[in-house]
Design an enzyme around this catalytic site. Structure first.
Site, PDB file in Angstrom:
ATOM      1  N   ASP A  34       0.823  -1.208   0.000  1.00 11.67           N
ATOM      2  CA  ASP A  34       0.000   0.000   0.000  1.00 11.67           C
ATOM      3  C   ASP A  34       0.862   1.266   0.000  1.00 11.67           C
ATOM      4  O   ASP A  34       2.100   1.188   0.024  1.00 11.67           O
ATOM      5  CB  ASP A  34      -0.921  -0.062   1.240  1.00 11.67           C
ATOM      6  CG  ASP A  34      -2.258   0.618   1.017  1.00 11.67           C
ATOM      7  OD1 ASP A  34      -2.388   1.402   0.071  1.00 11.67           O
ATOM      8  OD2 ASP A  34      -3.181   0.382   1.830  1.00 11.67           O
ATOM      9  N   ASP A  75     -10.433   3.467  -3.018  1.00 11.78           N
ATOM     10  CA  ASP A  75     -11.143   2.274  -2.544  1.00 11.78           C
ATOM     11  C   ASP A  75     -12.564   2.154  -3.081  1.00 11.78           C
ATOM     12  O   ASP A  75     -13.305   3.128  -3.180  1.00 11.78           O
ATOM     13  CB  ASP A  75     -11.198   2.280  -1.016  1.00 11.78           C
ATOM     14  CG  ASP A  75      -9.826   2.065  -0.415  1.00 11.78           C
ATOM     15  OD1 ASP A  75      -8.841   1.975  -1.175  1.00 11.78           O
ATOM     16  OD2 ASP A  75      -9.739   1.991   0.824  1.00 11.78           O
TER      17      ASP A  75
HETATM   18  C1  GLA Z   1      -5.999   1.434   1.659  1.00 13.76           C
HETATM   19  C2  GLA Z   1      -6.236   0.423   0.550  1.00 13.76           C
HETATM   20  C3  GLA Z   1      -7.335  -0.519   0.952  1.00 13.76           C
HETATM   21  C4  GLA Z   1      -6.987  -1.221   2.257  1.00 13.76           C
HETATM   22  C5  GLA Z   1      -6.690  -0.191   3.344  1.00 13.76           C
HETATM   23  C6  GLA Z   1      -6.113  -0.835   4.591  1.00 13.76           C
HETATM   24  O1  GLA Z   1      -7.084   2.291   1.783  1.00 13.76           O
HETATM   25  O2  GLA Z   1      -6.537   1.065  -0.654  1.00 13.76           O
HETATM   26  O3  GLA Z   1      -7.597  -1.470  -0.071  1.00 13.76           O
HETATM   27  O4  GLA Z   1      -5.847  -2.028   2.036  1.00 13.76           O
HETATM   28  O5  GLA Z   1      -5.750   0.778   2.889  1.00 13.76           O
HETATM   29  O6  GLA Z   1      -5.850   0.101   5.608  1.00 13.76           O
END
Ligand code: GLA
Length: 401
Positions: A149, A204
């Site tokens: 990430d 997301d």
């Molecule tokens: C980010 C990612 C998500 C998830 C969260 C976890 O927002 O894009 O898919 O992995 O972090 O904290």
């Protein structure tokens, strides 16, 4: 002089020997399950074992799903005295090696999450400065997939940061699918082909058809905003490197019709098919959608060509995807709030994919039309394709030789 040249050559070869990604992985889009969409950081080893059992019990393994990935929240808040990552002892009392062994014993693969910055998005220790140490640990535990990430990365350069982790994984020696997650901010589709096996293209996902949900500095996006967010990035996708439209929300509250469309579109887009629902509580309809082998075959087609939007006139979005052996997949999505009648005259449409130099030639060939959700033959391209499609539902077909 000769010795110096040899030495330089040796150094050059040594550097390059570790400066690559694992090839031969993800030749088709990875398929699996990830904990985040449903469980966020509320995860534990029982959950993972249950999910692995469900993969087998529900026929999902048989349908091609392979990776079980723990997202954010699996670690303790601090590294140990050696600087190693520590699994949360309450959530994972048996440790990660034992859990990976369990998943492997079912013939499945195991994945973990971390972050290129100082901390993960949920505040656990990130890999910044510990990349090689963490990669070694993952190899010891038997990790097969790493979602990496982009929170708390300050002024880090994305490409360089992902290269560091790629090289660290390669040096550790255990083949790992590297899933890049920087939300498309740095346009990974322009630089990540030799770094990762898949890269997120947006922020997301959230379980709605067409919405944006703001969280202050960032937003979550419904199915159609995600599909529409990026311009023409389809040329970046192919065997070993995929545009990732995020973990799926199938089974998480959309209507059954919307779930079918969501799944059809992720398949058409050659996105990794990563389930994000609670498989222990999945309805029959959800399992039926997720394990539809004819739809999955479109996603897993060996050419690995991402679909293109053919038209979005009127109530229908029409997408086309060239498949191996001259076949095609098509998705007709009814965007309207009520059922609509489709009457598609093959002779009036010139369907093609300029990027891959392919034409759907219905003048010289007659294709049989297979409905991939009803599993029936519904005529051929010699006649108009007629169907009534429910609101937000999809008619997904394969044009067969
Ligand atoms: C980010 C990612 C998500 C998830 C969260 C976890 O927002 O894009 O898919 O992995 O972090 O904290």
């Amino acid at each position: 002089m000769k010795n110096r040249t040899l030495l330089l050559l040796f150094i050059f070869i040594s550097i390059n020997a570790f400066s690559q990604k694992f090839e031969g992985l993800a030749e088709t889009p990875p398929m699996g399950w990830n904990s985040w969409n449903t469980f966020a950081t509320d995860i534990n080893e029982e959950l993972v074992k249950d999910i692995a059992d469900k993969f087998v019990e529900l026929g999902l393994k048989d349908a091609g799903y392979e990776y079980i990935v723990l997202d954010d929240g699996w670690m303790s808040m601090e590294r140990d005295e050696n600087g190693d990552l520590v699994p949360d002892p309450v959530k994972f009392p048996s440790g990660m090696k034992a859990l990976a062994d369990y998943v492997h014993s079912k013939g499945l693969k195991f994945g973990l999450y971390n972050d290129a910055g100082t901390k993960t998005c949920a505040g656990y220790p990130g890999s910044r400065g510990y990349e090689y140490q963490d990669a070694k640990k993952y190899a010891e535990w038997g990790v097969d997939f790493l979602k990496y990430d982009w929170c708390n990365t300050g002024k880090q350069n994305a490409e360089a940061s992902y290269i560091t982790m790629r090289d660290a994984l390669y040096k550790a020696g255990r083949p790992v699918v590297l899933s890049i997650c920087e939300w498309g901010d740095n346009e990974p589709w322009t630089w990540a082909e030799d770094i990762g096996h898949m890269w997120r293209v947006t922020g997301d996902i959230i379980n709605c058809w067409d919405c944006e949900v703001g969280h202050g500095t960032w937003s979550s996006w419904g199915i159609w905003p995600i599909i529409n967010m990026r311009g023409n990035i389809r040329k970046a996708a192919g065997p070993g490197h995929w545009n990732d439209y995020d973990m799926m929300e199938v089974g998480n509250g959309l209507t059954d019709a919307e779930d079918r469309t969501h799944f059809a579109m992720w398949s058409m887009l050659t996105s990794p098919l990563i389930m994000g629902n609670d498989l222990r509580a999945a309805s029959k309809e959800t399992v039926k959608t997720l394990s539809n082998k004819e739809v999955i075959a479109v996603n897993q087609d060996k050419l690995g060509i991402q679909a293109l939007r053919f038209s979005n006139e009127g109530d229908f979005e029409i997408w086309v995807k060239p498949l191996a052996d001259g076949e095609w997949a098509m998705a007709f999505v009814n965007m309207a709030e009520e059922p609509k009648n489709l009457d598609f005259d093959w002779n009036k449409h010139q369907i093609g994919d300029d990027l891959n130099n392919r034409r759907l030639d219905v003048k010289n060939n007659t294709f049989q039309i297979r409905d991939l959700y009803n599993h029936t033959e519904i005529g051929n391209t010699g006649n108009n394709l007629k169907a009534t499609i429910g609101s937000h539902d999809v008619l997904m077909v394969r044009l067969k030789n």
